[in-house]
Design an enzyme around this catalytic site. Structure first.
Site, PDB file in Angstrom:
ATOM      1  N   ASP A  53       7.263   3.050   2.797  1.00 51.44           N
ATOM      2  CA  ASP A  53       6.690   3.966   4.114  1.00 51.44           C
ATOM      3  C   ASP A  53       7.566   5.392   3.785  1.00 51.44           C
ATOM      4  O   ASP A  53       7.143   6.207   4.737  1.00 51.44           O
ATOM      5  CB  ASP A  53       7.303   3.256   5.168  1.00 51.44           C
ATOM      6  CG  ASP A  53       6.599   1.788   5.326  1.00 51.44           C
ATOM      7  OD1 ASP A  53       5.639   1.796   4.674  1.00 51.44           O
ATOM      8  OD2 ASP A  53       7.294   1.010   5.923  1.00 51.44           O
ATOM      9  N   GLN A 110      -0.718  -1.684  -2.342  1.00 54.43           N
ATOM     10  CA  GLN A 110       0.192  -0.698  -2.440  1.00 54.43           C
ATOM     11  C   GLN A 110       1.683  -0.893  -2.535  1.00 54.43           C
ATOM     12  O   GLN A 110       2.322  -0.058  -3.213  1.00 54.43           O
ATOM     13  CB  GLN A 110       0.200   0.159  -0.992  1.00 54.43           C
ATOM     14  CG  GLN A 110      -1.088   0.653  -0.641  1.00 54.43           C
ATOM     15  CD  GLN A 110      -1.286   1.110   0.941  1.00 54.43           C
ATOM     16  OE1 GLN A 110      -1.124   2.220   1.438  1.00 54.43           O
ATOM     17  NE2 GLN A 110      -1.685  -0.019   1.639  1.00 54.43           N
ATOM     18  N   ARG A 111       2.146  -2.338  -2.393  1.00 57.67           N
ATOM     19  CA  ARG A 111       3.130  -2.578  -2.795  1.00 57.67           C
ATOM     20  C   ARG A 111       3.497  -3.465  -3.926  1.00 57.67           C
ATOM     21  O   ARG A 111       4.645  -3.756  -4.651  1.00 57.67           O
ATOM     22  CB  ARG A 111       4.071  -3.331  -1.759  1.00 57.67           C
ATOM     23  CG  ARG A 111       4.412  -2.710  -0.465  1.00 57.67           C
ATOM     24  CD  ARG A 111       5.236  -3.468   0.494  1.00 57.67           C
ATOM     25  NE  ARG A 111       5.504  -4.902   0.516  1.00 57.67           N
ATOM     26  CZ  ARG A 111       5.824  -5.693   1.492  1.00 57.67           C
ATOM     27  NH1 ARG A 111       5.330  -5.076   2.784  1.00 57.67           N
ATOM     28  NH2 ARG A 111       5.796  -6.893   1.488  1.00 57.67           N
ATOM     29  N   GLY A 139       2.523   2.029   6.234  1.00 61.83           N
ATOM     30  CA  GLY A 139       3.359   3.181   6.472  1.00 61.83           C
ATOM     31  C   GLY A 139       4.157   3.003   7.697  1.00 61.83           C
ATOM     32  O   GLY A 139       5.105   3.763   8.212  1.00 61.83           O
ATOM     33  N   GLY A 175      15.184  -1.580   3.366  1.00 63.72           N
ATOM     34  CA  GLY A 175      14.811  -0.722   4.200  1.00 63.72           C
ATOM     35  C   GLY A 175      15.683  -0.467   5.434  1.00 63.72           C
ATOM     36  O   GLY A 175      16.733  -1.035   5.495  1.00 63.72           O
TER      37      GLY A 175
END
Ligand code: F6P
Length: 361
Positions: free
Chosen positions: A141, A287-288, A184, A116
Site C-alpha cells: 500500500d 498484486q501481492r 491500497g 506494516g
C-alpha cells in the site's frame, strides 16, 4: 551505544508483500557475517508465544529465496499479543508477557520486526517494554509514514500496470469502459501509480472523494473525439463524495475491516450514466503474489542490511526507511499510528490532471 550482540530474532507480520524473503536473506547473511546468530520466528509474534515455532537460520537456509514472493517464516495479520488476555495461576496476563519471557528464554539480544503499520505498532509497544528491536516497513500500500517507498509497492504497481495494459486492448476492441479495482487500503498510491503508468482515463482514490457524474462526463468526452473506450482505475478505498467505503466484511475481534466492491459499484453506475457497456475486474491478492521486482529486491536487501547495522550500533526503537538516495533510520514513535496518504498537491497527481485524467473532483 554499542551492545554485545550474539543472537537476534527475525519475524514477519501482517499481510505478505513481495520482498519479505529478500529482507530475511539480507538480515541472515549480514548478521552471520558479523558473527551474530539469527533465529527465524514463525508466523509473526506466534514464534515468541509458542515453543517450537522458531529455527536457526544460516546463509544456507536463505539461499535462493531472494526472488521468492511470500515469506519463508509465515505471517499472520491477526494476533496482536497485546489484545489477548490469558488466565494463569498468577492472574490475568496478556500474551505480551509471554513474548517478553520467551525473548529472554531464547537468549535473544534483539529483534528485527518486518511488518506494516499494525505490526510496527506492536513492535513499538514491545520496545517500550524493554525489547531492543528495529522495524522494517513492508506493505504494497506504500502508506507508512517516514519512508518514500516500502518494498512490495513497486511489484504491486508493476502487476497492476500489466493488467491495465491487457485490459486496454479488450476495452478498445469492444468499445467498453473497463473498471479496474486495485488494493491500497485507505491510500491511493497503487491506483495513482498504476493508473498513470497504464494510461488510465479516470483514477479514483480515497484522498479525493469522487462525483461520478464528473467521471461519466469525462468518459463521454472521449467518445466525442473518437476514443470510444475508457479505463477507470479505482482504489479499493475510493468512495463517492458524501458516500461510504465499500466493504466486503466489517471489522470483528482481532480482524480489521476488509475493503472491496467499489469496482463493481462503479461499473454498474457508469453503465447507467453513459449508456455504454462496462465491465469490472478486481486485481485483489494477485498484486501481492509472485516475485518481487528488481527495485523491491534491492530496497528489501538494503533495508535488511541497515536493520542489522542499526542493531550492531545499539540503535533500537528505530525503523529503517528510504529517503532517496539513502537508507536512513526513523524513530518508531514518530511513524506508528499514522497513515501516509497521497497529498492533493503531489506532483504526479497534478501532472495526471494536466494530462486530462479525471479524479472525479
Ligand atoms: O495492506 C495490504 C493489503 O493487501 C491491502 O491492500 C488490502 O486491503 C488488505 O491487505 C487485504 O488483506 P487480506 O490479505 O487480509 O485480505
Amino acid at each position: 551505544m554499542k551492545t554485545a550482540m550474539n543472537r537476534i530474532g527475525v519475524l514477519t507480520g501482517g499481510g505478505d508483500a513481495p520482498g519479505l524473503n529478500a529482507v530475511i536473506r539480507a538480515v541472515v547473511k549480514s548478521s552471520f557475517n558479523a558473527g551474530i546468530e539469527c533465529i527465524g520466528l514463525e508466523d509473526s509474534f506466534d514464534g515468541l508465544i509458542e515453543h517450537g515455532r522458531s529455527r536457526q537460520l544460516t546463509p544456507r537456509d536463505v539461499t535462493g529465496i531472494l526472488r521468492l514472493g511470500g515469506t519463508v517464516l509465515g505471517t499472520t495479520n491477526r494476533g496482536n499479543p497485546f489484545a489477548y488476555p490469558i488466565e494463569t495461576s498468577d492472574g490475568t496476563r496478556d500474551y505480551s508477557d509471554r513474548v517478553i519471557e520467551m525473548f529472554h528464554q531464547m537468549g535473544l539480544d534483539a529483534l528485527v520486526v518486518i511488518g506494516g503499520d499494525g505490526t510496527l505498532a506492536i513492535a513499538h509497544q514491545f520496545c517500550q517494554r524493554g525489547i531492543p528491536l528495529v522495524g522494517v516497513p513492508k506493505t504494497i500500500d506504500n502508506d507508512i509514514v517516514g519512508t518514500t517507498n516500502c518494498f512490495g509497492f513497486d511489484t504491486a504497481v508493476a502487476f497492476a500496470t500489466d493488467a491495465i495494459d491487457r485490459l486496454h486492448t479488450t476495452a478498445e476492441a469492444h468499445k467498453r469502459i473497463m473498471v479496474v479495482e486495485v488494493m491500497g487500503r485507505y491510500a491511493g498510491w497503487i491506483a495513482l501509480y498504476a493508473g498513470v503508468a497504464g494510461g488510465a482515463d479516470a483514477i479514483l482514490i480515497p484522498e479525493i472523494p469522487f462525483d461520478l457524474s464528473h467521471v461519466a462526463d469525462r468518459l463521454m468526452e472521449r467518445d466525442k473525439w473518437g476514443a470510444r473506450f475508457s479505463i477507470v482505475v479505482a482504489a479499493e478505498g475510493a468512495f463517492p463524495r458524501g458516500g461510504k467505503l465499500a466493504l466486503v466484511e466489517e471489522a470483528r475481534d482481532g480482524y480489521v475491516e476488509r475493503l472491496g466492491g467499489i469496482g463493481a459499484q462503479l461499473s454498474s453506475a457508469l453503465a447507467k450514466l453513459t449508456g455504454k457497456e462496462t465491465r469490472s475486474v478486481v486485481l485483489g491478492h494477485l498484486q501481492r503474489g509472485g516475485a518481487p521486482t528488481s527495485f523491491d529486491r534491492v530496497l528489501a536487501t538494503r533495508f535488511g542490511g541497515k536493520a542489522v547495522e542499526l542493531i550492531r550500533q545499539g540503535e533500537f526503537g528505530m525503523m529503517v526507511a528510504f529517503a532517496p538516495p539513502d537508507i536512513v533510520a526513523r524513530r518508531l514513535d514518530e511513524v506508528v499510528g499514522k497513515t501516509k496518504t497521497v497529498p492533493k498537491d503531489l506532483d504526479l497527481l497534478l501532472t495526471a490532471k494536466a494530462l486530462g485524467v479525471t479524479f472525479g473532483d
